[in-house]
Design an enzyme around this catalytic site. Structure first.
Site, PDB file in Angstrom:
ATOM      1  N   LEU A 101       0.869  -1.166   0.000  1.00 41.33           N
ATOM      2  CA  LEU A 101       0.000   0.000   0.000  1.00 41.33           C
ATOM      3  C   LEU A 101       0.909   1.220   0.000  1.00 41.33           C
ATOM      4  O   LEU A 101       1.942   1.230   0.669  1.00 41.33           O
ATOM      5  CB  LEU A 101      -0.903   0.020   1.241  1.00 41.33           C
ATOM      6  CG  LEU A 101      -1.962  -1.084   1.358  1.00 41.33           C
ATOM      7  CD1 LEU A 101      -2.728  -0.942   2.661  1.00 41.33           C
ATOM      8  CD2 LEU A 101      -2.923  -1.045   0.176  1.00 41.33           C
ATOM      9  N   ASP A 102       0.515   2.260  -0.738  1.00 36.87           N
ATOM     10  CA  ASP A 102       1.321   3.478  -0.773  1.00 36.87           C
ATOM     11  C   ASP A 102       1.504   4.035   0.634  1.00 36.87           C
ATOM     12  O   ASP A 102       0.694   3.771   1.528  1.00 36.87           O
ATOM     13  CB  ASP A 102       0.647   4.536  -1.646  1.00 36.87           C
ATOM     14  CG  ASP A 102       0.553   4.100  -3.102  1.00 36.87           C
ATOM     15  OD1 ASP A 102       1.322   3.208  -3.506  1.00 36.87           O
ATOM     16  OD2 ASP A 102      -0.295   4.655  -3.832  1.00 36.87           O
ATOM     17  N   ILE A 103       2.532   4.845   0.812  1.00 41.06           N
ATOM     18  CA  ILE A 103       2.848   5.364   2.139  1.00 41.06           C
ATOM     19  C   ILE A 103       1.690   6.154   2.741  1.00 41.06           C
ATOM     20  O   ILE A 103       1.473   6.140   3.949  1.00 41.06           O
ATOM     21  CB  ILE A 103       4.140   6.222   2.092  1.00 41.06           C
ATOM     22  CG1 ILE A 103       4.591   6.574   3.522  1.00 41.06           C
ATOM     23  CG2 ILE A 103       3.958   7.457   1.231  1.00 41.06           C
ATOM     24  CD1 ILE A 103       5.975   7.189   3.589  1.00 41.06           C
ATOM     25  N   HIS A 187       0.718   2.811  -7.749  1.00 39.41           N
ATOM     26  CA  HIS A 187      -0.198   3.954  -7.718  1.00 39.41           C
ATOM     27  C   HIS A 187      -1.398   3.749  -8.645  1.00 39.41           C
ATOM     28  O   HIS A 187      -1.945   4.713  -9.202  1.00 39.41           O
ATOM     29  CB  HIS A 187       0.511   5.238  -8.118  1.00 39.41           C
ATOM     30  CG  HIS A 187       1.555   5.699  -7.140  1.00 39.41           C
ATOM     31  ND1 HIS A 187       1.444   5.535  -5.774  1.00 39.41           N
ATOM     32  CD2 HIS A 187       2.740   6.336  -7.340  1.00 39.41           C
ATOM     33  CE1 HIS A 187       2.505   6.043  -5.176  1.00 39.41           C
ATOM     34  NE2 HIS A 187       3.315   6.519  -6.099  1.00 39.41           N
TER      35      HIS A 187
END
Length: 240
Positions: A101-103, A187
């Protein structure tokens, strides 16, 4: 498995430290003191104790984490804290996140040391669905739903697989939606909305395959998966 390796895996110290424990007679196997660190044992059959404390060995572990923003989905990083650092009751070094998962993305993340299960959940051939709650800057409409279903083109060249977009609510400026995707490009959801002229302002994964995020878990909290949850995750016939 070698006795010293088992004890090190179970958190009784480094390989050097557990060798000393064994040498000094603090370790027993099936009620008999053993002083050779190379002794071969069967973790699931032999009864092993250290100072009368029974050793419980688990080959595989499975955690559900409600990932907070600010943590990277990695085992180590030179700039940011990692999701693995949030699991403070695990003593070995083989834990890893299943996918990423993105930051700045929150929500459901599975952490395990089971590479086979991770492959089954991530490999495109298994067509594993992932559901997200998304807040979007812009008004999402029926045309956008159709575009997602037909496959959004991102990075100018890549056509995403068919995705499912559901409108939950909207006002004059923003929309709340759910999105189900079957892949995990970098993303991806942010790029998909950008391709239709909209901006993701909040993203949270709420389901992976048939495992829903436990609503009782606060951001940064985690728990072990139940046997039922694990069985459903491993069931190749169950996709969502």
């Amino acid at each position: 498995m070698r006795l010293d390796k088992l004890l090190a895996h179970c958190g009784f110290g480094t390989r050097k430290e557990v060798k000393e424990l064994i040498k000094k007679g603090y370790v027993s196997v099936n009620e008999k003191i053993v002083k050779k660190d190379k002794t071969q044992i069967h973790p699931n059959c032999d009864k092993i104790k250290v100072n009368d404390e029974e050793v419980i060995y688990e080959e595989f572990v499975y955690y559900m984490l409600n990932k907070p923003s600010g943590y990277v989905s990695a085992t180590e990083d030179s700039l940011y804290p990692t999701v693995v650092e949030l699991i403070d009751d695990y003593y070995r070094t083989d834990l890893f996140p299943v996918g990423r998962l993105d930051i700045d993305t929150e929500g459901l993340l599975i952490l395990t040391n089971d590479g086979i299960l991770a492959h089954q959940l991530l490999s495109p051939k298994y067509h594993c669905p992932k559901k997200y709650y998304v807040r979007v800057k812009g008004i999402v409409n029926e045309k956008d739903i159709e575009s997602f279903y037909n496959g959004i083109v991102i990075d100018n060249t890549y056509q995403c697989q068919s995705a499912y977009l559901k409108i939950l609510s909207f006002d004059k400026e923003n929309s709340e939606v759910e999105v189900i995707i079957y892949e995990g490009k970098f993303h991806q959801i942010k790029k998909m909305f950008k391709a239709i002229g909209k901006e993701v302002i909040y993203l949270k994964r709420i389901c992976m395959k048939n495992l829903e995020l436990d609503e009782n878990l606060k951001l940064g909290e985690y728990r072990r998966l139940t046997i039922e949850e694990l069985d459903r995750l491993k069931d190749k016939s169950v996709l969502q």
